[in-house]
Design an enzyme around this catalytic site. Structure first.
Site, short mmCIF file in Angstrom:
data_model
loop_
_atom_site.label_atom_id
_atom_site.label_comp_id
_atom_site.label_asym_id
_atom_site.label_seq_id
_atom_site.Cartn_x
_atom_site.Cartn_y
_atom_site.Cartn_z
N MET A 11 34.62 43.00 42.91
CA MET A 11 35.44 42.51 41.81
C MET A 11 36.63 41.71 42.37
O MET A 11 37.60 41.45 41.64
CB MET A 11 35.93 43.66 40.93
CG MET A 11 34.76 44.38 40.27
SD MET A 11 35.20 45.22 38.74
CE MET A 11 36.44 46.34 39.30
N GLY A 34 38.37 46.65 53.48
CA GLY A 34 37.20 47.45 53.10
C GLY A 34 36.03 46.55 52.74
O GLY A 34 34.89 46.77 53.16
N HIS A 35 36.33 45.48 51.98
CA HIS A 35 35.27 44.53 51.62
C HIS A 35 34.78 43.79 52.88
O HIS A 35 33.59 43.52 53.03
CB HIS A 35 35.79 43.49 50.62
CG HIS A 35 36.22 44.08 49.32
ND1 HIS A 35 37.53 44.21 48.95
CD2 HIS A 35 35.49 44.57 48.28
CE1 HIS A 35 37.61 44.75 47.73
NE2 HIS A 35 36.39 44.98 47.31
N GLN A 52 32.75 47.55 32.52
CA GLN A 52 32.97 48.85 33.15
C GLN A 52 34.40 49.37 32.98
O GLN A 52 34.77 50.37 33.57
CB GLN A 52 32.59 48.79 34.64
CG GLN A 52 33.50 47.95 35.51
CD GLN A 52 32.91 47.75 36.90
OE1 GLN A 52 31.92 47.04 37.09
NE2 GLN A 52 33.50 48.38 37.90
N ASP A 74 33.73 54.52 46.71
CA ASP A 74 33.15 54.75 45.39
C ASP A 74 31.81 55.46 45.59
O ASP A 74 30.74 54.91 45.29
CB ASP A 74 32.96 53.42 44.67
CG ASP A 74 34.27 52.71 44.46
OD1 ASP A 74 35.10 53.23 43.71
OD2 ASP A 74 34.50 51.66 45.08
N GLY A 129 30.58 50.22 49.29
CA GLY A 129 31.52 51.06 50.04
C GLY A 129 31.43 52.50 49.58
O GLY A 129 31.21 52.79 48.40
N HIS A 142 39.97 43.17 50.43
CA HIS A 142 40.75 43.77 51.51
C HIS A 142 39.80 44.10 52.66
O HIS A 142 38.60 43.80 52.60
CB HIS A 142 41.50 45.01 51.00
CG HIS A 142 40.63 45.98 50.25
ND1 HIS A 142 39.61 46.67 50.85
CD2 HIS A 142 40.61 46.34 48.95
CE1 HIS A 142 39.02 47.45 49.95
NE2 HIS A 142 39.60 47.25 48.78
O1 PAF Z 1 32.85 48.45 43.20
C1 PAF Z 1 33.08 47.43 42.52
O2 PAF Z 1 33.90 46.58 42.89
C2 PAF Z 1 32.37 47.25 41.18
O3 PAF Z 1 32.19 48.46 40.53
C3 PAF Z 1 31.04 46.48 41.32
C4 PAF Z 1 30.03 47.26 42.15
C5 PAF Z 1 31.28 45.13 41.96
C6 PAF Z 1 30.43 46.27 39.93
O4 PAF Z 1 31.26 45.54 39.12
#
Ligand code: PAF
Length: 285
Positions: free
Chosen positions: A30, A36-37, A61, A150, A147, A34
């Site tokens: 989203m 983590g990504h 969501q 979550d 990651g 950072h």
């Molecule tokens: O973890 C996230 O950033 C979101 O939940 C995802 C997996 C991109 C879905 O919108």
């Protein structure tokens, strides 16, 4: 790096790579990226696949009183970061591109979505599973990276892929932390300096819980109680949940005999932070 906000253009880019024999890896995000990504990108790069990273703040969501409109966004900064990191294609659709009509079709992963974060965020995992399912259909990746901060989301996606026979390998990536242990999150920017200081107690208390397990404690309720006591003593955060659950299916655990997920969610002002640790008890018998 290729860059598009259009599904049709992304599909052309991917089709060309497939014709060249490349595997496709997807990293759904989203944005407001950072380290983590970037760890997801690093892990994806090791597979040699063509890496598609998506940035889409998915309204589906977020609950009505959640932070959809204030969720941090900075597309140009993110685009620069992922280009430097070695992403091959950035997909950043608009809401109109992803949801041209009101949605009437959803993906729901039962059981897993009604516990932990699912209790206070009804509909959240339905929104996640639906958008990830759409992204999977758009990109048709061979591999997808998520990651483990979550963790529940990772299990939901893994279960969806398994139940629907999607030919996708779901790859978990370990949590990346600040020096003092705070798990990286796009929402950390909302913490005041005092909250940021206090938030390190989350990781410390998870470590303490692991130490208790190492020392032979096997009661899930006792571990939860100790965690709650420590967090309430050492910070002003409001506990949403602190739970010990089965690491494979999130079912309830009383006596800890199998790998468990120790998971927590704590609100610092309006910023809700989550963190977790998977502990394999048989290591400590
Ligand atoms: O973890 C996230 O950033 C979101 O939940 C995802 C997996 C991109 C879905 O919108």
């Amino acid at each position: 790096m290729k860059r598009t906000s259009h599904i049709s253009e992304l599909r052309e880019i991917i089709a060309m790579e497939r014709r060249r024999g490349r595997k496709i890896a997807l990293i759904p995000t989203m944005g407001y990226l950072h380290r983590g990504h970037l760890a997801l990108v690093e892990q994806a790069k090791q597979t040699g696949a063509f890496i598609v990273l998506s940035i889409f703040v998915n309204s589906l969501q977020f609950g009505p009183n959640e932070d959809y409109s204030s969720y941090p966004r900075d597309l140009e900064r993110d685009a620069h970061l992922v280009e430097v990191a070695g992403v091959d294609a950035l997909f950043h659709p608009t809401s109109e591109e992803m949801y041209p009509r009101p949605m009437v079709t959803y993906v729901e992963v039962g059981q897993l979505d009604t516990v932990l974060c699912g209790v206070k965020r009804p509909g959240h995992f339905r929104g996640v599973a639906t958008v990830v399912s759409k992204l999977f259909h758009i990109v048709q990746p061979d591999l997808a990276f998520f990651g483990q901060k979550d963790y529940q989301q990772y299990l939901v996606i893994q279960r969806m892929v398994s139940d629907l026979n999607l030919p996708i390998e779901v790859c978990p990536v370990p949590i990346v932390r600040e020096e003092d242990g705070l798990a990286l999150s796009s929402r950390n920017v909302f913490l005041t300096s005092e909250q940021r200081q206090e938030a390190k107690v989350l990781f410390q208390s998870l470590n303490e819980a692991e130490t208790c397990l190492q020392a032979g404690e096997r009661s899930a309720r006792e571990i939860e109680k100790q965690l709650r006591d420590r967090i309430s003593r050492q910070c002003h955060g409001v506990i949403d949940y602190v739970e010990v659950r089965d690491a494979g299916d999130l079912s309830e655990v009383t006596i800890i005999e199998r790998p468990v997920l120790i998971a927590l969610a704590v609100k610092f002002g309006s910023t809700r932070l989550i963190d977790n640790k998977v502990v394999e008890v048989d290591r400590y018998v």
